[in-house]
Enzyme design. Structure first.
Site, PDB file in Angstrom:
ATOM      1  N   SER A 148      -1.543  36.094   9.252  1.00 27.10           N
ATOM      2  CA  SER A 148      -0.879  35.524   8.105  1.00 27.10           C
ATOM      3  C   SER A 148      -1.956  34.768   7.355  1.00 27.10           C
ATOM      4  O   SER A 148      -2.540  33.836   7.883  1.00 27.10           O
ATOM      5  CB  SER A 148       0.214  34.570   8.562  1.00 27.10           C
ATOM      6  OG  SER A 148       0.549  33.729   7.489  1.00 27.10           O
ATOM      7  N   ARG A 149      -2.228  35.187   6.132  1.00 27.86           N
ATOM      8  CA  ARG A 149      -3.330  34.557   5.410  1.00 27.86           C
ATOM      9  C   ARG A 149      -2.934  33.199   4.850  1.00 27.86           C
ATOM     10  O   ARG A 149      -3.761  32.492   4.316  1.00 27.86           O
ATOM     11  CB  ARG A 149      -3.837  35.486   4.308  1.00 27.86           C
ATOM     12  CG  ARG A 149      -4.655  36.634   4.878  1.00 27.86           C
ATOM     13  CD  ARG A 149      -5.317  37.448   3.809  1.00 27.86           C
ATOM     14  NE  ARG A 149      -4.547  38.620   3.451  1.00 27.86           N
ATOM     15  CZ  ARG A 149      -4.531  39.761   4.135  1.00 27.86           C
ATOM     16  NH1 ARG A 149      -5.234  39.878   5.205  1.00 27.86           N
ATOM     17  NH2 ARG A 149      -3.820  40.786   3.736  1.00 27.86           N
TER      18      ARG A 149
END
Ligand code: ATP
Ligand code: MG
Length: 508
Positions: A364-365
């Site tokens: 998850s950036r």
């Protein structure tokens, strides 16, 4: 014989030239040819791209191709009763759907019309289904978690409100299950949900609606369905319509979650339309602008700044891969558009490890900024411990004698993997996830038999809930593990382990 529409329209133009001064009506055109849900129409010189037009038989059409001599229109309803020479009228409107709170709890088609047999939906406002996404200055950064209730995701791949997180995997790997559990977990959290089913079987959609209803999740959810039996045009517009419904809430400052299930089928419907419209095929026969198709859709998700109401639209697009191939055209496109992805592996799924999330490939950036402090305190090193565990595990297959240190790491990893197994339709509250992770991190489970891990965790929650409720309350309210709370948790778990827990029989 092949009829060339260019020739026909030139002929018609020639024939009516002399009348042109007398009648000049660009708002009515004439069908030149019709078939496969596509009508080529002459005479709509001023028509807009994406404008809605109406045919004599009552069907609507969507203008998708503007050529010099004719326009290409996809028929949104019955095309069998449209004949050559039929009149086509402009409506002057871009395609729109009704929006508003009355859509909650309902199942609608791609044009926002009810298909659940519960009667008409009243609304006082319509929105165009396509809209330019809010610009940079209207947005603010993502800093609040959208809790999925799935331990592996909330701990290792946290999703923030306003984020776009892709769920990707082969068929039957639990993709839909993750999305539905996330919707169920929004109960009492003041988040509205939109579930878009594209190209799925009607029975599958009916099942999902049943499950949502059963979990009391339907009353804050809208289901938009363009099933496999509907034509490609309806499947193509469904996600845009659904996003328009979601945007109405977003602009009113609400938190909204939208699930696109799935965009692979959406791309296929667009490919079908494009090929029928005779656009040149590109890679994997998709038209060149298929990237733009999904980027303009997903750009509409995000978090608006305070000035614009502070609403959020979180998007969970789903993509189906073939034999785990994430380097195919559509998967790579959507991976590059989203802020992270949850990878599901069919071999994990078949081994019974469900949800079958690959913790190494999933990211998850937005990450930590979308986690509460308490979750960060217990989850920050999980990904690394699991990576170490997998590496050691592969390696240890070759040797029989393992030193105690290696054995301990492997055991701890096994316990973690066991912890992340979770049944469908049972999202966990944040405080329960934190309690379990805290117990595992502090080694309370490393001495147990593997078969006792799940009973231990289930019993632990029950025990703390009954005898130390303030621990759960404090985790929930303060969202932080203070030194005092930490001590409390250590004491509670030790008590439970020493006094209460006896393998599978739990004495509470
Ligand atoms: P499709 O490719 O057909 O859309 P999918 O990837 O969306 O499939 P699901 O329909 O969500 O997969 O799940 C496939 C099957 O696995 C279903 O029968 C579902 O009930 C089951 N399943 C999914 N997740 C879990 C889980 N966590 N625990 C147990 N069973 C699960
Ligand atoms: Mg599915």
């Amino acid at each position: 014989m092949k009829v060339d529409v260019n020739e026909i329209s030139a002929l018609i133009r020639e024939q009516i030239k002399e009348h042109e001064n007398v009648i000049h009506n660009e708002d009515v055109g004439m069908v030149l040819s019709v078939g496969d849900g596509i009508a080529l129409v002459y005479g709509l010189d001023d028509v807009m791209l994406n404008e809605l037009v109406s045919f004599e038989n009552g069907s609507y059409g969507l203008v998708l191709n503007l050529q010099e001599e004719y326009v290409g229109i996809v028929v949104l309803g019955d095309d069998l009763t449209i004949k050559e020479g039929d009149k086509v009228k402009r409506t002057g409107r871009l395609i729109e759907v009704g929006v508003g709170d009355n859509f909650l709890g309902r199942v609608v088609d791609a044009l926002g019309r009810p298909i659940d047999g519960k009667g008409e939906i009243r609304f006082s406002k319509r929105r165009t289904i396509e809209r330019i996404a809010p610009g940079v200055m209207m947005r603010s950064s993502i800093n609040e978690p959208l809790e999925t209730g799935i331990k592996a995701i909330d701990a290792m791949i946290p999703i923030g409100k306003g984020q776009r997180e892709l769920i990707i995997g082969d068929r039957q790997t639990g993709k839909t299950a993750i999305a539905i559990d996330t919707i169920i977990n929004q109960r009492d959290k003041n988040v509205f949900c939109v579930y878009v089913a594209i190209g799925q079987k009607q029975s599958t959609v009916a099942n999902i609606v049943e499950k949502l209803k059963f979990s009391n999740a339907l009353n804050y959810t809208v289901v938009v369905s363009a099933s496999a039996s509907e034509n490609a045009a309806m499947q193509y517009i469904a996600p845009y319509s659904a996003t328009a419904i979601a945007e109405e809430w977003l602009e009113n400052g609400k938190d909204v979650l939208i699930v696109y299930d799935d965009l692979s089928k959406h791309a296929v419907s667009y490919r079908t339309l494009s090929l029928l419209l005779k656009r040149p095929p590109g890679r994997e026969a998709y038209p060149g602008d298929v990237f733009y198709l999904h980027s303009r859709l997903l750009e509409r998700a995000g978090k608006l700044s305070k000035q614009f109401g502070g609403g959020t639209l979180t998007a969970l697009p789903i993509i189906e891969t073939q034999a785990g191939d994430i380097s195919a055209y559509i998967p790579t496109n959507v991976i590059s558009i989203t802020d992270g992805q949850i990878f599901l592996l069919s071999n994990l799924f078949n081994e019974g490890f469900r949800p079958a999330i690959d913790s190494g490939l999933s990211v998850s950036r937005v990450g930590g900024s979308a986690q509460t402090r308490a979750m960060k305190q217990v989850a920050s090193s999980l990904k690394i411990s699991l990576a170490n565990y997998h590496e050691l595990k592969d390696f240890s297959r070759f040797g029989s004698d393992l030193d105690p240190h290696t054995k301990a790491i492997l055991k701890h990893g096994d316990v973690l993997m066991e912890l992340f197994k979770q049944d469908q339709y049972f999202p966990f509250a944040m405080e329960r996830q934190i309690l379990e992770l805290f117990a595992v991190n502090n080694g309370f489970l490393d001495s147990l038999d593997m078969k006792d891990v799940t009973p231990f965790l289930d019993g632990l929650y029950e025990y703390v809930h009954n005898f130390y409720p303030h621990i759960l309350e404090e985790l929930k309210d303060k969202k932080e593990i203070s030194d005092a709370l930490k001590q409390n948790m250590m004491d509670a778990i030790s008590d439970y382990k020493e006094v209460v827990f006896r393998g599978e029989e739990i004495l509470v």
